[in-house]
Structures are given as structure tokens and as C-alpha cells.
Design a protein around this motif. Sequence first.
Motif, mmCIF file in Angstrom:
data_model
loop_
_atom_site.group_PDB
_atom_site.id
_atom_site.type_symbol
_atom_site.label_atom_id
_atom_site.label_comp_id
_atom_site.label_asym_id
_atom_site.label_seq_id
_atom_site.Cartn_x
_atom_site.Cartn_y
_atom_site.Cartn_z
ATOM 1 N N MET A 96 0.840 -1.185 0.000
ATOM 2 C CA MET A 96 0.000 0.000 0.000
ATOM 3 C C MET A 96 0.885 1.249 0.000
ATOM 4 N N GLN A 97 0.666 2.132 -0.957
ATOM 5 C CA GLN A 97 1.495 3.328 -1.086
ATOM 6 C C GLN A 97 1.314 4.253 0.103
ATOM 7 N N LYS A 98 2.423 4.784 0.611
ATOM 8 C CA LYS A 98 2.354 5.693 1.758
ATOM 9 C C LYS A 98 1.788 7.032 1.305
ATOM 10 N N ARG A 99 0.790 7.507 2.027
ATOM 11 C CA ARG A 99 0.167 8.796 1.732
ATOM 12 C C ARG A 99 0.246 9.684 2.969
ATOM 13 N N LYS A 100 0.020 10.975 2.748
ATOM 14 C CA LYS A 100 0.106 11.934 3.847
ATOM 15 C C LYS A 100 -1.254 12.591 4.057
ATOM 16 N N ILE A 101 -1.672 12.670 5.325
ATOM 17 C CA ILE A 101 -2.957 13.271 5.703
ATOM 18 C C ILE A 101 -2.715 14.446 6.649
ATOM 19 N N LEU A 102 -3.428 15.533 6.405
ATOM 20 C CA LEU A 102 -3.448 16.655 7.336
ATOM 21 C C LEU A 102 -4.657 16.498 8.245
ATOM 22 N N PHE A 103 -4.401 16.419 9.551
ATOM 23 C CA PHE A 103 -5.469 16.308 10.535
ATOM 24 C C PHE A 103 -5.717 17.668 11.160
ATOM 25 N N LEU A 104 -6.965 18.127 11.090
ATOM 26 C CA LEU A 104 -7.371 19.367 11.743
ATOM 27 C C LEU A 104 -8.243 19.018 12.938
ATOM 28 N N GLY A 105 -7.762 19.310 14.126
ATOM 29 C CA GLY A 105 -8.519 18.965 15.319
ATOM 30 C C GLY A 105 -7.651 19.017 16.552
ATOM 31 N N GLU A 106 -8.253 18.722 17.681
ATOM 32 C CA GLU A 106 -7.550 18.768 18.971
ATOM 33 C C GLU A 106 -6.861 17.428 19.195
ATOM 34 N N SER A 107 -5.574 17.398 18.927
ATOM 35 C CA SER A 107 -4.840 16.132 18.867
ATOM 36 C C SER A 107 -4.672 15.451 20.222
ATOM 37 N N TYR A 108 -4.924 16.179 21.317
ATOM 38 C CA TYR A 108 -4.759 15.593 22.651
ATOM 39 C C TYR A 108 -5.960 14.744 23.065
ATOM 40 N N ARG A 109 -7.086 14.893 22.371
ATOM 41 C CA ARG A 109 -8.300 14.181 22.759
ATOM 42 C C ARG A 109 -8.157 12.688 22.449
ATOM 43 N N ALA A 110 -8.732 11.861 23.324
ATOM 44 C CA ALA A 110 -8.625 10.406 23.156
ATOM 45 C C ALA A 110 -9.192 9.962 21.811
ATOM 46 N N ASP A 111 -10.335 10.549 21.398
ATOM 47 C CA ASP A 111 -10.937 10.191 20.106
ATOM 48 C C ASP A 111 -9.991 10.490 18.952
ATOM 49 N N ALA A 112 -9.335 11.643 19.031
ATOM 50 C CA ALA A 112 -8.409 12.046 17.973
ATOM 51 C C ALA A 112 -7.195 11.123 17.933
ATOM 52 N N ILE A 113 -6.688 10.767 19.111
ATOM 53 C CA ILE A 113 -5.531 9.869 19.186
ATOM 54 C C ILE A 113 -5.866 8.518 18.559
ATOM 55 N N THR A 114 -7.064 8.007 18.852
ATOM 56 C CA THR A 114 -7.502 6.731 18.267
ATOM 57 C C THR A 114 -7.558 6.821 16.749
ATOM 58 N N GLY A 168 -4.882 4.853 14.417
ATOM 59 C CA GLY A 168 -5.452 3.829 13.550
ATOM 60 C C GLY A 168 -5.072 4.021 12.092
ATOM 61 N N LEU A 169 -5.044 5.251 11.634
ATOM 62 C CA LEU A 169 -4.669 5.532 10.246
ATOM 63 C C LEU A 169 -3.190 5.241 10.011
ATOM 64 N N GLN A 170 -2.357 5.504 11.015
ATOM 65 C CA GLN A 170 -0.937 5.195 10.886
ATOM 66 C C GLN A 170 -0.697 3.695 10.884
ATOM 67 N N GLU A 171 -1.412 2.996 11.754
ATOM 68 C CA GLU A 171 -1.184 1.556 11.918
ATOM 69 C C GLU A 171 -1.785 0.726 10.796
ATOM 70 N N PHE A 172 -2.991 1.078 10.372
ATOM 71 C CA PHE A 172 -3.693 0.224 9.413
ATOM 72 C C PHE A 172 -3.793 0.811 8.007
ATOM 73 N N GLY A 173 -3.307 2.037 7.822
ATOM 74 C CA GLY A 173 -3.392 2.654 6.506
ATOM 75 C C GLY A 173 -2.073 3.112 5.939
ATOM 76 N N ASN A 174 -0.990 2.923 6.717
ATOM 77 C CA ASN A 174 0.329 3.367 6.264
ATOM 78 C C ASN A 174 0.323 4.867 5.944
ATOM 79 N N PHE A 175 -0.423 5.634 6.716
ATOM 80 C CA PHE A 175 -0.506 7.074 6.494
ATOM 81 C C PHE A 175 0.507 7.816 7.376
ATOM 82 N N GLU A 176 1.057 8.872 6.833
ATOM 83 C CA GLU A 176 1.826 9.830 7.619
ATOM 84 C C GLU A 176 0.874 10.965 7.973
ATOM 85 N N ILE A 177 0.816 11.331 9.244
ATOM 86 C CA ILE A 177 -0.144 12.337 9.703
ATOM 87 C C ILE A 177 0.587 13.611 10.127
ATOM 88 N N CYS A 178 0.191 14.739 9.550
ATOM 89 C CA CYS A 178 0.621 16.034 10.070
ATOM 90 C C CYS A 178 -0.601 16.704 10.701
#
Length: 353
Positions: free
Chosen positions: A1-19, A23-33
Amino acid sequence: MQKRKILFLGESYRADAITWINGLQEFGNFEICIWELQTPSNSKVNRFKRILEFLFAPIAIRKTIRQHKPDMVIAERTTSYGFLAALSGIKPIAIAQQGRTDLWPEDSILLPFKKVLQKYAFKKATLIHAWGPVMTISMKKSGVDMSKVLVLSKGIDLSLFSESNTNPNKIAAIVTRSLQTVYRHNCILKAFAILNEKGIDFSLTIVGDGIRLSNLQNLAKELAIEDKVIFTGRIANTALPKLLQQSNIYISMPVTEGLSASLFEAMACQCYPLVSDIPGNQSWIKHRENGQLVPIDDSEKLADELQWAHENTSIRNKAIAENRKYVVENMNYKTNMKIIADNYHELISNQKA
């Protein structure tokens, strides 16, 4: 699966956001900024500063985009970060409605303005997340193109939130919601004071931090139950499963709810749920079948329902087994996040085609 990059807009400290991010890093091979507002909304002055920061956010986000060159943007809350995602100029866009409507509080003078922001975000989004079915009700009322909506929770990590090895004879209750007014911790404490007056033994663990911590601690003293109530303060998310496994009853009394990961974490650890009787909880809990529904702000009724749950052990034991089975089959983080990640890869591929 080709590595892609995602921009996340949100409060990164929240448990929902961390999940979501993990999950996208682990199961989607995504790099998150990540880009998020830096000003807290904990005072009138800061709320004004946060509004100003929000107004200038599109400029800051475009700078981040030029720096990181993401393939996609995702955002939480349709009325804030979701709107900013819609303005970003990046496609595809996935936005998540966090609450039952995101148009909250319902008596806010900003409500008409929020409706405009939400409508624009819904229109521009490529994919809209409804973490639970109750969220689709307001979406349909808003005229959302439901073909863009994915109704699926992020799930919970069942390797962490595993079955309990303990089942205390007394009421061993736990509350894991943030210490904010909306979660009505004061009502919960008053219910346990009623149980205490009846001579019913219990322990109550209140997890987390928040603006009402000292007030709630003082209330526990006033009600003469401070020796039976444990306030843990802020804890690491990794410490939560053990606390749930040591408990047998989970309580959550919010006045509004979208989808509560806390509820499913508790169900996975075989805590029997008592939750407020609102649409977001009615989707999952059938009264006195797999849990109990309690009217908002009714401490006497909550005390009655706690006593009923404690006395009806066989019904409670059957419910916790069925709840655990449901979570395993429908709320598995590894399964659900793989589906979400695959959706994102497909959206990116279609956009680049």
C-alpha cells in the motif's frame, strides 16, 4: 500500500483524535501532520482570542499545506475544524460530526452562524463520518447527501479493553467522563449519597480532570461519602482498562451524546452500564435488558436503578456477556480502522485519477 500523507485538523490531545490518528498510521500506512488551534477556551478573554485565531486559521492552514503537501485533509467537528477543512483547498476532505448535531449548545447566540459553517462543510466534504446512527438524524434534517456518509465507529482496542477477571459483590462503580457540567457528576454523587443513607455498600471511582474537580470533591464531603469516592485526576489512557476491569457498573449521565467510546470501553471490560435516557444512548442500551436508562438530573431515580442493578445479579451477568459479544463483533478498532483507512486510500486514488 502506497504511503500517503494526511493533514489532521482537530484537537490532537483528545482520546478520540488519538484513536483516529493512530489507527490511520497503523492500518493505513498514512503519515499524519497536525494543525490545531492553540488558544484554550477556558475564559472569556481566551474565547475571544480563540475566535480571532479561528478567523486567521485558513492562512495558517494553507502555510502548513505548502510545507507538508498532504494528499488529503480530515477534520473533527463540522462547525469548526470541518469548516476550515472545507476552506483548505485540499481534496479529498473527510469530516466527522462529533456530537449528535455539533450545533451545540442549542441556546447559543452563535447557532445561526454555526449552521452556515456546518452546511458549507457538509457540501464541500468528500466523506462525512457518522460515528453512530444517532448522528445521521440531524444530517438528514440538514439535507446532507447521505451517499457521502459512512456510519461506522472507530472502534476500541480489544487487546487493551479486555474482559474483567473480577466481579465485586458490592457496587463498584466507575465514571470516566470529563469533569464538565454537561456530564452531571453532581447528580451521580447525590445518587450515591442516597445509597449510603440506605446502608448499601459501594465504591465510586471518578476518572479524569476538569473544571469541576474541586467542586465535586467538596460536594462528596458535604454528602459524607468522601471515604467511598476516589477521584483519580488525569490518568494515562493505558491505565484506564485496569480501572474498568476492577469495576462492575459504569455510569454516564450526559445531557447530549453522539457516540461514546467510553461506553464501549466499559462494555468491553464487562461493566454494566447505567446511562442517561437520551437518543445517543438509546441507540445502544435497552432498559433493564443490556443496561439501564435514567432520566437526566434525577438522582433519586439513578439511586433506584443502581439498587435494582445491584440486586438483579443474574440479569446483570447476562447483560455484560452479551455486551462484550456485541463490542467484539461490531466495535473492533482493528477491523473498523482498516475499513476507514481503505476508504481514504480509495478517495485519494480517485482524486488523483
